[in-house]
Design a protein around this motif. Structure first.
Motif, short mmCIF file in Angstrom:
data_model
loop_
_atom_site.label_atom_id
_atom_site.label_comp_id
_atom_site.label_asym_id
_atom_site.label_seq_id
_atom_site.Cartn_x
_atom_site.Cartn_y
_atom_site.Cartn_z
N MET A 55 0.85 -1.19 0.00
CA MET A 55 0.00 0.00 0.00
C MET A 55 0.88 1.24 0.00
N TYR B 56 -3.57 4.49 -1.78
CA TYR B 56 -4.50 5.05 -0.81
C TYR B 56 -4.98 6.42 -1.30
N TYR C 16 -1.17 8.89 2.62
CA TYR C 16 -0.78 7.70 3.38
C TYR C 16 0.69 7.79 3.75
N ASP D 205 -8.28 0.78 5.42
CA ASP D 205 -7.38 1.44 4.47
C ASP D 205 -7.56 0.88 3.06
N SER E 19 -8.72 2.69 -0.83
CA SER E 19 -7.64 2.58 -1.80
C SER E 19 -8.16 2.03 -3.12
#
Length: 423
Positions: free
Chosen positions: A304, A335, A340, A390, A394
């Motif tokens: 991520m 994200y 992020y 999260d 995303s």
């Protein structure tokens, strides 16, 4: 023509000087940095993922401090929020609480001499870590103390990705809301955070406390039987006897290339899955090779990163690595609900690493970092709940997106590749 030749020679000399300065400075730093980690400790942890919630709690704990507040940040700015923070420290110092504030010299460049004088007049002890200095000016300008550690009365610790500035409490629209992971820690591990703070403090000031010296772990270095009653009382104020809590963990401070070995060791343990959350994905060649090896042996890799970058070229520096990982079957998410900035590495839901280190060359080789390895299944399940949210915020990054014809992106990737060590 003569002017061009002269300028070319000067440019060559400057680049050669930078190169020699960097290599010699790095060689000296790598030779004197000793690896360090704790054994298994037992503590209690809260995790904060929103700046406003973190700093509400953080300020409240500072207000309750009775003996000392020790703070190390990479960045403290000079905006309204930073001024509120510094005013709180001055208020505590005026109450008679010992306040020590250690800031990275480059990261906190906005803290002026005038502001330092105000803090010191109120009784706050201020020092700057890792100043630019001879003989290796360029190398020392790149080595930064990126740790964010707070210890309050020797009983409460904080560690994670947040700094002090308005963007961290969602007051910078382009980067809001700011997503980060920051730990609040109680239990026996706080003693180690204290000793590491004193170690950094001593290195920056060339003085420790009157009796504690360099701030080394008293359980290792100091023999309490050699101390008189007043010295034992002073020691216990900084290193109180702390309760052994329930969450198994280790603290790992790193510098001078040590983090690369730590991350490689973690990746080698993976049998089923690896999750990496980072604002900057710029791994070293060795680290990237280990990730590719994990993918080849069937480990599920998920990464991520932010959709919106906060610095030029950091995204383009990541694209060549992400392109190859996507081809190898990894999943990459960007994200989108703000910025992020979180830093975490989770292996098989058995080990969860949260701390100050990014998954990039600067953290691997140049920064002084502090990470916490957590081995508690209940905490890791809680962390996975955070990640579920999260992921909902995303979007997948596809190989098609990264292979589309885009000359501007290609040029930026080339430039970013050349500069990736310093991004």
């Amino acid at each position: 023509m003569k002017f061009v030749l002269i300028m070319s020679v000067l440019l060559f000399i400057i680049i050669l000087w930078f190169y020699i300065d960097f290599k010699l400075g790095q060689k000296r730093h790598f030779s004197c940095a000793a690896p360090k980690e704790t054994g298994i400790l037992y503590g209690q942890f809260d995790i904060f993922v929103h700046g406003k919630e973190l700093f509400y709690d953080y300020f409240a704990e500072i207000r309750k401090a009775q003996h000392h507040v020790h703070i190390l940040f990479y960045i403290v700015k000079d905006d309204r929020f930073s001024q509120d923070f510094l005013r709180l420290l001055m208020d505590k110092a005026l109450e008679g609480v010992e306040v020590r504030l250690l800031l990275d010299r480059v990261g906190s460049w906005k803290i002026s001499k005038k502001l330092v004088l105000e803090l010191e007049e109120a009784g706050v002890q201020v020092s700057f870590s890792d100043k630019i200095q001879l003989p290796f000016l360029f190398y020392s300008s790149q080595v930064r103390n990126h740790r964010k550690v707070t210890v309050i009365d020797g009983k409460i610790g904080y560690l994670g990705g947040y700094n002090i500035g308005k963007e961290y409490i969602d007051e910078k629209p382009k980067l809001s809301p700011w997503r980060d992971y920051h730990l609040k820690i109680t239990g026996e591990g706080v003693n180690f955070l204290q000793s590491e703070f004193f170690s950094d403090w001593q290195r920056s000031t060339n003085k420790g406390l009157s009796m504690i010296g360099a701030g080394a772990d008293p359980q290792v270095v100091l023999d309490p039987t050699t101390l008189d009653s007043s010295q034992r009382a002073e020691l216990s104020a900084y290193y109180p006897k702390l309760k052994k809590e329930t969450i198994r963990h280790q603290f790992v401070p790193t510098e001078a290339g040590q983090l690369e070995e730590r991350f490689i060791t973690l990746l080698k343990k993976a049998e089923q899955k690896i999750f990496i959350g980072t604002p900057y994905f710029i791994p070293s060649q060795r680290l990237f090779s280990e990730l590719m090896s994990a993918a080849m042996r069937g480990v599920r890799i998920t990464i991520m990163v932010p959709y919106t970058a906060d610095h030029a070229l950091v995204q383009e520096a990541s694209f060549p690595y992400l392109r190859r990982l996507l081809k190898a079957g990894a999943s990459v998410y960007q994200y989108r609900n703000g910025f992020y900035h979180a830093k975490t590495l989770i292996i098989d839901d058995i080990i969860c690493d949260i701390g100050t280190a990014n998954f990039d060359k600067r953290s691997l080789y140049l920064n002084k970092e502090m990470n916490c390895y957590l081995y508690d299944p209940v905490f890791i399940a809680r962390m996975n709940d955070v990640l579920t949210k999260d992921f909902q915020d995303s979007v997948p990054l596809t190989l098609e997106t990264l292979t589309k014809f885009n000359p501007a992106r290609t040029l930026k990737e080339l430039i970013a590749g050349a500069l990736s060590y310093f991004l």
